[in-house]
Structure formats: C-alpha cells, structure tokens
Design an enzyme around this catalytic site. Structure first.
Site, PDB file in Angstrom:
ATOM      1  N   ASP A  88       0.852  -1.165   0.000  1.00 12.25           N
ATOM      2  CA  ASP A  88       0.000   0.000   0.000  1.00 12.25           C
ATOM      3  C   ASP A  88       0.899   1.229   0.000  1.00 12.25           C
ATOM      4  O   ASP A  88       1.970   1.191   0.591  1.00 12.25           O
ATOM      5  CB  ASP A  88      -0.754  -0.042   1.335  1.00 12.25           C
ATOM      6  CG  ASP A  88      -2.194   0.233   1.149  1.00 12.25           C
ATOM      7  OD1 ASP A  88      -2.544   0.745   0.093  1.00 12.25           O
ATOM      8  OD2 ASP A  88      -2.957  -0.061   2.092  1.00 12.25           O
ATOM      9  N   GLY A  90       0.490   4.050   1.506  1.00 18.01           N
ATOM     10  CA  GLY A  90       0.493   4.822   2.743  1.00 18.01           C
ATOM     11  C   GLY A  90      -0.414   6.037   2.678  1.00 18.01           C
ATOM     12  O   GLY A  90      -0.616   6.723   3.675  1.00 18.01           O
ATOM     13  N   CYS A 300     -14.676 -26.887   7.406  1.00 17.27           N
ATOM     14  CA  CYS A 300     -13.342 -26.388   7.057  1.00 17.27           C
ATOM     15  C   CYS A 300     -12.328 -27.521   7.248  1.00 17.27           C
ATOM     16  O   CYS A 300     -12.365 -28.239   8.243  1.00 17.27           O
ATOM     17  CB  CYS A 300     -12.997 -25.203   7.956  1.00 17.27           C
ATOM     18  SG  CYS A 300     -11.340 -24.548   7.672  1.00 17.27           S
ATOM     19  N   CYS A 302      -9.018 -27.009   7.427  1.00 17.63           N
ATOM     20  CA  CYS A 302      -7.725 -26.425   7.812  1.00 17.63           C
ATOM     21  C   CYS A 302      -7.112 -27.202   8.983  1.00 17.63           C
ATOM     22  O   CYS A 302      -7.778 -27.993   9.651  1.00 17.63           O
ATOM     23  CB  CYS A 302      -7.858 -24.938   8.148  1.00 17.63           C
ATOM     24  SG  CYS A 302      -8.317 -24.557   9.852  1.00 17.63           S
TER      25      CYS A 302
HETATM   26 ZN   LIG Z   1     -10.589 -24.043   9.799  1.00 13.12          ZN
END
Ligand SMILES: [Zn+2]
Length: 365
Positions: A88, A90, A300, A302
């Site tokens: 970015d 700034g 999920c 993960c």
């Molecule tokens: Zn998860």
C-alpha cells in the site's frame, strides 16, 4: 503479466505473474502491515494457501525504515516471505492523520503517529521506497477522502491522484521487477469516478485499484460503486478493490468483476476471538462453546479445524493464552483463501452464479 482466462457473467478468472510468483485470481491478500501477518509465520501464511500478502509503506517507512530494510536485503529477505508482496502506498494512513498532515500539489507532509517526527511523501519518494525494498506490486501515492465529502474535496482527490499516478509512472526505475498500480478515486460520484478512470487508464499501467470505498458508506453504495468502477477499467488488467474482507463482501466484489482484495479483517477477528465461517461469524468466547467439542467450522479442512475443538479455543481465549489468537487467525485466513479457490473453480466451470447464491444464502454476517 495478467492473463484473463475466463469470465462468467462479470466474475473473472485470471493469472497474475509477478517477480516472486504467480497469483491465481480472484485472490484474497492477507495484510501484513508492518512486515508480518499478525500472529502468523510466513510458513503458516503459505500453508493457509495465501498467494500474495500486503504490507504498508507508511508503517514500514516509519519503522524499521528504508535504510534497515535495504541493509536486510529487502522486505522479502527481512521477513522471510518469498512469495509476492504488494505494498500500500500509505496514502490512506497519512490522510487518516487529519490534523497531523498538510497536503499540497506536490505531496503531503505529516507527523508520525509514533513519535511526532515530520516526514514528507511525494509520488516519487513513495514509489522509490517500494522499489528499493523490492516488492512485487507498488501502489501509487493517492489522495484519499473521507465519506461524506464535498464535491470540491472529491474533485481535488481525483485531480491530484491522477497527477500523482502520472508522476509515479514517470519515476519508475525497475518496472520489470515492481509493477505499479494506479488508484481510482471519486467517492460516490459516478462522474468523478469516470474522470478518474479516464485519467489513469491513459497511463497503461500493469494494474488498477478502486480506492475510496469501504470507508463508511453503506454496503449497497459500496457494491453499486464497485460494480460501476470495475466496468470503467480495462478488461486485460487486474482490478483491486482495497479494504474488503468479509465472506459476503468478497463474493459481492467478485460478482462486480474485481480480481484482488485485501483486509485486516480475518486476522483482526482472529485476535478478537471472532470465528469466520461460510455460514456466518461467532464469538468463540461465548458460554455456548465452552463444552462444544466440535471443530470451529465443521466444513473447514484447515489444520486448526481438523485438530482442535471450539471448547479448546474458547478456553484459550478465556485464559488469555496467545495460542488462541494465532489459531483463530490461521483459520480465518484459510476460510477466505478456500472461498477464493472455490470461486476460481466455479468461474472456470461456468458455475459462478450457483456458487455465489449458495455462499450468499449462507453468509449471515
Ligand atoms: Zn478451519
């Protein structure tokens, strides 16, 4: 550098080739403001399927500063993230300083929020900083406005941001390594958005961002302006909507024809005990989860959801243990990355509308 592979309605599936790797779009970029995605190691960021991360020029400029970053061999080497990085400019941070900054046509002078020391950003020195620390994508310094703003303020932001885009383009010294993206401004005014788009597209830069949204307008206004703004941008360049990061907003933005998003939202929620799922968000500290031995998100896959229970996470947060924010930040980033991966598959298969409706039907938050 950017290849648009397929469209399905307005949704786009593309590939962005950068110096440190390939980014499949649409993509979500977790935010590592100060050279760290808060709470996560680069290995964790990668294993959560992040392809590119974002860092912030304003914060890195003030601390640790240019000299140290160059001495360290650049930002990638310093933080040990070897994938693509977008910084970015700034502009957003500087303009948030309000009374602590002064704008002129050449640049902006401001006082550091850390120690009050005075600094000056110009389009040239902000680009030079980003090139020197070796990032893959540099954002131009732009002039951000708060909403609501007077038409005069919006017009000044459009005019100066366009002039600064042109100056940034002229100041490039290594365009093959660091791709410069220009930023569209224009607030909620479609005419101003058109003037802004026209001025920056002329520069034929590698990518374009839609700035000045997600800053306090209603969701409906944001979607309307994002769709309109995206329609003004060239087909063959990546489109980046700054500051968007909930499940619903990201799906809506893909629907509007956007390719890239960033937000502190998933990691901020992770630190605050707010779990993100496709079906909405919830506070893990709540009494309801103390004896809940199911995963944070049963859908999920993960490493957190396949290992730990809501009960354990609730305990960590209630006990103030630092592992809690780390685990939940990982899961939240993973959720957005899997959402993007499935979005890409859906667009490839011509099944975007079904995917969009199924997610929006479930995303209550
Ligand atoms: Zn998860």
């Amino acid at each position: 550098m950017f290849e648009l592979q397929k469209t399905d309605g307005s949704a786009r599936r593309g590939t962005l080739r950068l110096r440190h790797g390939v980014v499949e779009t649409p993509t979500f970029m977790p935010v590592g403001t100060a050279g760290t995605v808060k709470g996560l190691t680069p290995d964790e960021v990668r294993s959560a399927h992040s392809q590119i991360i974002l860092a912030n020029t304003y914060h890195l400029w003030l601390r640790p500063g240019l000299d140290l970053l160059v001495e360290a061999g650049g930002l990638h080497e310093f933080m040990q993230w070897h994938g693509p990085i977008l910084t970015d400019s700034g502009g957003f941070q500087v303009f948030s300083l309000e009374s602590r900054r002064k704008l002129d046509d050449d640049g902006v002078t401001f006082a550091s929020h850390l120690d009050g020391s005075r600094h000056r950003f110009t389009p040239e020195n902000v680009l030079a900083f980003q090139e020197a620390i070796g990032v893959d994508v540099a954002m131009q310094l732009d002039v951000c406005v708060k909403l609501p703003s007077t038409p005069e303020t919006v017009e000044q932001s459009v005019r100066l941001s366009a002039e600064w885009a042109k100056r940034s383009a002229a100041a490039r010294t290594r365009p093959e390594d660091t791709a410069l993206f220009a930023i569209m401004q224009g607030g909620l005014d479609e005419g101003a958005r058109e003037r802004s788009a026209h001025a920056i597209i002329e520069l034929d830069l590698p990518g374009y961002a839609i700035g000045g949204l997600s800053v306090g307008e209603t969701r409906e206004e944001m979607y309307r302006l994002a769709r309109f703004s995206a329609s003004l941008l060239p087909e063959n360049k990546p489109r980046y909507l700054m500051g968007v990061g909930t499940v619903r907003d990201i799906v809506m933005a893909v629907e509007c024809g956007i390719d890239m998003f960033d937000c502190v939202y998933p990691t901020r929620c992770g630190r605050n005990g707010r779990a993100m799922t496709r079906r909405g968000e919830f506070a893990i500290r709540n009494a309801a989860y103390v004896r809940d031995f199911t995963p944070i998100d049963p859908e999920c896959d993960c490493a957190i959801c396949t290992t730990y229970t809501r009960s354990y996470l609730a305990h960590l947060f209630r006990a103030g243990e630092m592992l809690g924010p780390r685990l939940l930040s990982y899961h939240n980033v993973y959720v957005l990355n899997s959402l993007m991966r499935e979005a890409r598959t859906a667009i490839e298969a011509g099944a975007w509308a079904q995917f969009r409706d199924s997610v929006l039907g479930e995303a209550l938050a």
